[in-house]
Design an enzyme around this catalytic site. Structure first.
Site, PDB file in Angstrom:
ATOM      1  N   LYS A  56       0.840  -1.198   0.000  1.00 41.94           N
ATOM      2  CA  LYS A  56       0.000   0.000   0.000  1.00 41.94           C
ATOM      3  C   LYS A  56       0.874   1.246   0.000  1.00 41.94           C
ATOM      4  O   LYS A  56       1.890   1.314   0.709  1.00 41.94           O
ATOM      5  CB  LYS A  56      -0.898  -0.016   1.238  1.00 41.94           C
ATOM      6  CG  LYS A  56      -1.869   1.149   1.342  1.00 41.94           C
ATOM      7  CD  LYS A  56      -2.689   1.001   2.622  1.00 41.94           C
ATOM      8  CE  LYS A  56      -3.704   2.119   2.799  1.00 41.94           C
ATOM      9  NZ  LYS A  56      -4.490   1.955   4.045  1.00 41.94           N
ATOM     10  N   SER A 114      -9.205   1.950   3.603  1.00 42.82           N
ATOM     11  CA  SER A 114      -8.345   2.678   2.698  1.00 42.82           C
ATOM     12  C   SER A 114      -7.357   1.806   1.930  1.00 42.82           C
ATOM     13  O   SER A 114      -6.638   2.303   1.065  1.00 42.82           O
ATOM     14  CB  SER A 114      -7.577   3.750   3.465  1.00 42.82           C
ATOM     15  OG  SER A 114      -6.734   3.176   4.461  1.00 42.82           O
ATOM     16  N   SER A 137      -9.331  -0.344   7.783  1.00 40.74           N
ATOM     17  CA  SER A 137      -8.827  -0.144   6.418  1.00 40.74           C
ATOM     18  C   SER A 137      -8.273  -1.367   5.717  1.00 40.74           C
ATOM     19  O   SER A 137      -8.044  -1.324   4.511  1.00 40.74           O
ATOM     20  CB  SER A 137      -7.766   0.959   6.413  1.00 40.74           C
ATOM     21  OG  SER A 137      -8.365   2.210   6.606  1.00 40.74           O
TER      22      SER A 137
END
Length: 521
Positions: free
Chosen positions: A101, A177, A201
């Site tokens: 990420k 996220s 997330s």
């Protein structure tokens, strides 16, 4: 495949979501890849090529990546293949493709955090602790995955990198996220990805995309640089099943002196006892947090079936709510204050580049007083005590991961929602960031439109291995089986471009997907 001098791989039948991949290498788990390398069935080079081709194939449809670095990945794969030929693998994940990420540092390229306020200028010479452990174990890094700006919300879109679409329906959100990571794993763009979780997330996108994710006990996976969201923020694995997550946890929980709040070494392996089953476990099932949450009918039915599966495997299940207080305002105080802190240094011109929603929560966070912040910490402590007592009676708490399935791209909340912020539709996830407990999401079915549904397993602090064991039991029993994502169209995902409507950048040797620039830049 872009950015590599390797010849094209062998031709073969086209996979549902990718180009020719005769052995289905891009769809294998990490555990199966390591087994295949050891047996000489295939090589890290062949696997890296298949995964990179899959990554570039899915990118226009879902925008899972902000950068695909094919050249670096193929070089890492070649070195791994040499080690396997010598019988000297570097570690547990030698040659396994991993994405990261774009919140976590990955040496050799920028970590832009979805924001135009972050300069791409280097040097970028440090790995985050979890990334460093993966590098030591010989992992092949394929690229950085898409995130909302500074990971601030439960859907994945940002002014800089656009929106990430759902693998099952690209016009719907992948969640956030860590949405890019979830989409990548679901579509075969690497079996493993590193995500972060400050309010759900990794679990939110795992639920929406039909993959597995674990938010470990706080401090179990070292984190550096420290998150502005403080001790709400965790690093966690996103994988295709619980066994791969246990394997990944064995690597990324290695110590790192840069994290002052890391926990001590883990005794043994997270894979030890993974096949121990759930017979005799005391399981509390809370379908709606004591009636406080309105859960979609199809979601509720699928989660109940997962609970029944646990009972069928020998767990002692009781419908029981832990009695958590409404902690939304306390969470907002902590979360919005963190957002304000991460953007505090910006001048008005650069602040104008922020996601408008992020600007709004930053203003709200900056208005919170120190006493309000400490009062929110008090709420956390009382919740922690409550859950500590609860887990003296129950080994696991089971809830839906989310009360809804994936909704349309372009909004922070589902259409018609009475809530303004993403926390309105994530009431099952953020409370366990407040309490720092391990919590996993795994698929338990699909709704009438074919969209995945997730069930959440929550354990006492430090009971990460137990959560993984229970999740693995559900996978082994077939209770976590969901259909694979349908074949993707080749066009770009709707809404994946920038808010300004400026044109997307072109694909290069290291960048793939929409990389727009703001007007006037």
């Amino acid at each position: 495949m872009t950015g590599t001098t390797d010849p094209a791989g062998p031709t073969g039948p086209t996979r549902p979501n990718g180009p020719a991949d005769p052995g289905g290498l891009a769809d294998l788990t990490a555990a199966r890849l390591v087994e295949g390398y050891a047996r000489g069935e295939f090589t890290p080079v062949e696997v890296a090529r298949a995964v990179l081709e899959r990554s570039e194939h899915i990118q226009p449809a879902v925008n899972a990546f902000v950068r695909i670095d094919a050249e670096a990945a193929m070089e890492q794969a070649r070195r791994s293949a040499d080690r396997w030929r010598r019988g000297e693998p570097a570690g547990l994940l030698d040659g396994v493709p991993v994405s990261v990420k774009d919140i976590l540092l990955l040496r050799g390229g920028p970590t832009l955090r979805g924001s135009w306020t972050v300069s791409a200028d280097g040097p970028w010479e440090e790995d985050a602790p979890s990334v460093a452990r993966l590098r030591e174990h010989g992992a092949v890094f394929t690229g950085k995955t898409t995130t909302p700006e500074f990971g601030w919300k439960g859907v994945t879109d940002s002014p800089r990198h656009g929106a990430t679409g759902n693998p099952y329906a690209p016009g719907r959100t992948a969640g956030g996220s860590s949405g890019g990571s979830a989409a990548a794993v679901a579509l075969g763009a690497g079996p493993l990805s590193l995500g972060t979780d400050g309010g759900g997330s990794v679990r939110i996108p795992a639920s929406f995309c039909g993959v597995f994710a674990l938010k470990p006990t706080y401090g179990r996976v070292p984190l550096y640089p420290a998150s502005a969201y403080g001790t709400l923020a965790h690093v966690g694995p996103m994988t295709r099943d619980a066994r791969d997550a246990a394997l990944l946890m064995d690597v990324i929980t290695g110590p790192d002196a840069r994290d002052w709040s890391q926990l001590g070494p883990v005794p043994g392996s997270f894979r030890d006892g993974l096949d121990g089953g759930v017979a005799g476990l005391r399981v509390a099932y809370s379908p709606d947090l004591g009636g406080r949450v309105e859960v979609d009918r199809e979601v509720a039915a699928a989660v109940r079936r997962a609970v029944e599966a646990l009972e069928g495997l020998g767990a002692r299940v009781e419908e029981r709510d832990p009695g958590l207080p409404d902690c939304l305002e306390a969470f907002h105080t902590l979360w919005f204050s963190g957002a304000a802190r991460v953007t505090q240094h910006l001048d008005p011109g650069r602040r104008a580049l922020l996601d408008p929603g992020l600007r709004e929560v930053c203003e709200q966070g900056a208005a919170r007083s120190a006493l309000e912040y400490l009062a929110a910490v008090d709420v956390r402590m009382s919740m922690g005590r409550l859950m500590g007592a609860f887990h003296t009676e129950y080994d696991l708490l089971v809830t839906p991961t989310l009360p809804v399935t994936a909704f349309e791209l372009g909004g922070e909340v589902p259409p018609g929602s009475p809530y303004a912020r993403w926390t309105g539709w994530t009431p099952f996830t953020y409370p366990f960031n407040m309490t720092q407990q391990p919590a996993a999401s795994l698929p338990c079915g699909v709704d009438g439109g074919g969209l995945p549904i997730g069930v959440q397993l929550v354990g006492a602090r430090h009971a990460d291995a137990l959560v993984l064991r229970a999740a693995h039991a559900l996978y082994e029993a077939g209770a976590a089986d969901v259909p694979p994502p349908p074949a993707l169209a080749s066009g770009p995902v709707s809404g994946s471009g920038p808010a300004s409507g400026s044109a997307a950048g072109t694909v290069s040797g290291t960048v793939s997907g929409p990389v727009p620039r703001p007007a006037g830049s």
